[in-house]
Design a protein around this motif. Structure first.
Motif, PDB file in Angstrom:
ATOM      1  N   ALA A  17       0.792  -1.663  -0.138  1.00 50.38           N
ATOM      2  CA  ALA A  17       0.467   0.099  -0.158  1.00 50.38           C
ATOM      3  C   ALA A  17       0.683   0.766  -0.155  1.00 50.38           C
ATOM      4  CB  ALA A  17      -1.147   0.055   1.355  1.00 50.38           C
ATOM      5  N   GLY A  18       1.788   1.250   0.885  1.00 50.20           N
ATOM      6  CA  GLY A  18       2.833   2.566   0.698  1.00 50.20           C
ATOM      7  C   GLY A  18       3.712   2.792  -0.819  1.00 50.20           C
ATOM      8  N   GLY A  57      -3.529   2.955  -7.312  1.00 52.46           N
ATOM      9  CA  GLY A  57      -4.830   2.360  -5.938  1.00 52.46           C
ATOM     10  C   GLY A  57      -5.049   1.436  -6.138  1.00 52.46           C
ATOM     11  N   ALA A  58      -4.228   0.788  -7.588  1.00 50.49           N
ATOM     12  CA  ALA A  58      -4.918  -1.040  -7.084  1.00 50.49           C
ATOM     13  C   ALA A  58      -3.843  -1.163  -6.171  1.00 50.49           C
ATOM     14  CB  ALA A  58      -4.148  -2.507  -7.771  1.00 50.49           C
ATOM     15  N   GLN A  59      -2.469  -0.885  -5.760  1.00 55.23           N
ATOM     16  CA  GLN A  59      -1.599  -1.420  -4.564  1.00 55.23           C
ATOM     17  C   GLN A  59      -2.264  -1.104  -3.593  1.00 55.23           C
ATOM     18  OE1 GLN A  59       2.341   1.238  -6.660  1.00 55.23           O
ATOM     19  NE2 GLN A  59       3.052  -1.193  -6.358  1.00 55.23           N
ATOM     20  N   ILE A  60      -3.203   0.534  -3.313  1.00 56.43           N
ATOM     21  CA  ILE A  60      -2.875   0.857  -2.348  1.00 56.43           C
ATOM     22  C   ILE A  60      -4.379  -0.124  -1.147  1.00 56.43           C
ATOM     23  CG2 ILE A  60      -4.338   2.158  -0.914  1.00 56.43           C
ATOM     24  CD1 ILE A  60      -2.850   4.179  -2.689  1.00 56.43           C
ATOM     25  N   GLY A  61      -5.245  -0.547  -2.590  1.00 57.57           N
ATOM     26  CA  GLY A  61      -6.470  -1.099  -1.973  1.00 57.57           C
ATOM     27  C   GLY A  61      -6.716  -2.350  -1.774  1.00 57.57           C
ATOM     28  N   GLY A  63      -3.166  -4.120  -0.914  1.00 51.77           N
ATOM     29  CA  GLY A  63      -2.450  -3.891   0.007  1.00 51.77           C
ATOM     30  C   GLY A  63      -2.890  -3.950   1.078  1.00 51.77           C
ATOM     31  N   LEU A  64      -4.054  -2.616   1.493  1.00 53.47           N
ATOM     32  CA  LEU A  64      -4.552  -2.725   2.599  1.00 53.47           C
ATOM     33  C   LEU A  64      -5.269  -3.304   3.077  1.00 53.47           C
ATOM     34  CD1 LEU A  64      -5.799   1.516   2.594  1.00 53.47           C
ATOM     35  CD2 LEU A  64      -3.941  -0.194   4.167  1.00 53.47           C
ATOM     36  N   THR A  65      -6.519  -4.239   2.106  1.00 54.78           N
ATOM     37  CA  THR A  65      -6.895  -5.574   2.043  1.00 54.78           C
ATOM     38  C   THR A  65      -6.718  -6.377   2.765  1.00 54.78           C
ATOM     39  OG1 THR A  65      -8.094  -5.098   0.314  1.00 54.78           O
ATOM     40  CG2 THR A  65      -8.907  -6.665   1.021  1.00 54.78           C
ATOM     41  N   GLY A  78      -4.904  -9.400  -6.471  1.00 54.39           N
ATOM     42  CA  GLY A  78      -3.900  -7.975  -6.790  1.00 54.39           C
ATOM     43  C   GLY A  78      -2.894  -7.670  -6.159  1.00 54.39           C
ATOM     44  N   VAL A  79      -2.381  -8.175  -4.906  1.00 53.77           N
ATOM     45  CA  VAL A  79      -0.818  -7.854  -5.006  1.00 53.77           C
ATOM     46  C   VAL A  79      -0.251  -8.442  -6.109  1.00 53.77           C
ATOM     47  CG1 VAL A  79       1.202  -8.642  -2.651  1.00 53.77           C
ATOM     48  CG2 VAL A  79      -1.183  -7.597  -2.684  1.00 53.77           C
ATOM     49  N   ILE A  80      -0.427 -10.062  -6.214  1.00 50.76           N
ATOM     50  CA  ILE A  80       0.758 -10.545  -6.757  1.00 50.76           C
ATOM     51  C   ILE A  80       0.743 -10.429  -8.445  1.00 50.76           C
ATOM     52  CG2 ILE A  80       0.041 -12.812  -7.797  1.00 50.76           C
ATOM     53  CD1 ILE A  80      -0.461 -14.308  -5.550  1.00 50.76           C
ATOM     54  N   GLY A  81      -0.247  -9.358  -9.042  1.00 50.93           N
ATOM     55  CA  GLY A  81      -1.020  -8.831 -11.091  1.00 50.93           C
ATOM     56  C   GLY A  81      -0.251  -7.360 -10.204  1.00 50.93           C
TER      57      GLY A  81
END
Length: 180
Positions: A17-18, A57-61, A63-65, A78-81
């Motif tokens: 996320a960071g 946005g994908a990293q933040i979303g 990562g936080l999830t 999402g993280v793997i993507g």
């Protein structure tokens, strides 16, 4: 075990996320949206600010999830993507991060897959909602979906490097090392 899973989720999720925050703002050492867009253009991607916003946005979303342990398999996908895209950028440099290699993105791809295998632990949103344990086949879905989406993004948004006479060498500040 639950404490270990919590620490792992928080570490991986908040780092991802960071990294996304850096892509779209001046926070956490980021260079703003213009800097994120320039990074993507420097890596050969189309889209500029839109690409930086989508990636950030994908990293933040995701990562936080993942950090919250909420919908762990889709969050892991999402993280793997996004890390698959990062890995493809760094692949030509080899494995080791000292040579701008793909070591770090690889670790950030494997750990969410492991969290899908183990489950997010007792102190997670998934556990609070009674969604755990996730069936093992969800790990395959998360890995395949993440890698597949990352490769699709790469195929759609990446421009091939120029070749032939007149092709310019692409350099970024991180590519300049003393003695080269």
């Amino acid at each position: 075990m639950d404490i270990g899973l919590l620490v792992l989720r928080l570490l991986v999720g908040l780092l991802v996320a960071g990294h996304g925050v850096q892509k779209v703002s001046f926070r956490l050492g980021g260079k703003g949206l213009a800097g994120g867009a320039a990074e993507f253009r420097g890596d050969g991607f189309r889209g500029g600010a839109l690409t930086a916003l989508a990636a950030g946005g994908a990293q933040i979303g995701a990562g936080l999830t993942l950090a919250a342990g909420a919908l762990t398999p889709p969050a892991a996908a999402g993280v793997i993507g996004v890390m698959t895209v990062a890995l493809t950028v760094k692949l030509p440099h080899g494995l080791w991060v000292q040579n701008d290699g793909y070591e770090y993105p690889l670790v950030l791809m494997v750990l969410p897959a492991v969290l899908t295998l183990t489950g997010p632990g007792r102190w997670s949103v998934d556990a609070a909602l009674g969604l755990t344990p996730w069936p093992v086949w969800w790990t395959l879905v998360a890995v395949a979906g993440g890698v597949g989406s990352g490769l699709a993004v790469r195929a759609v948004l990446h421009r091939p490097a120029p070749t032939g006479p007149g092709a310019r060498l692409r350099t970024r500040p991180s590519d300049t090392r003393s003695g080269t």
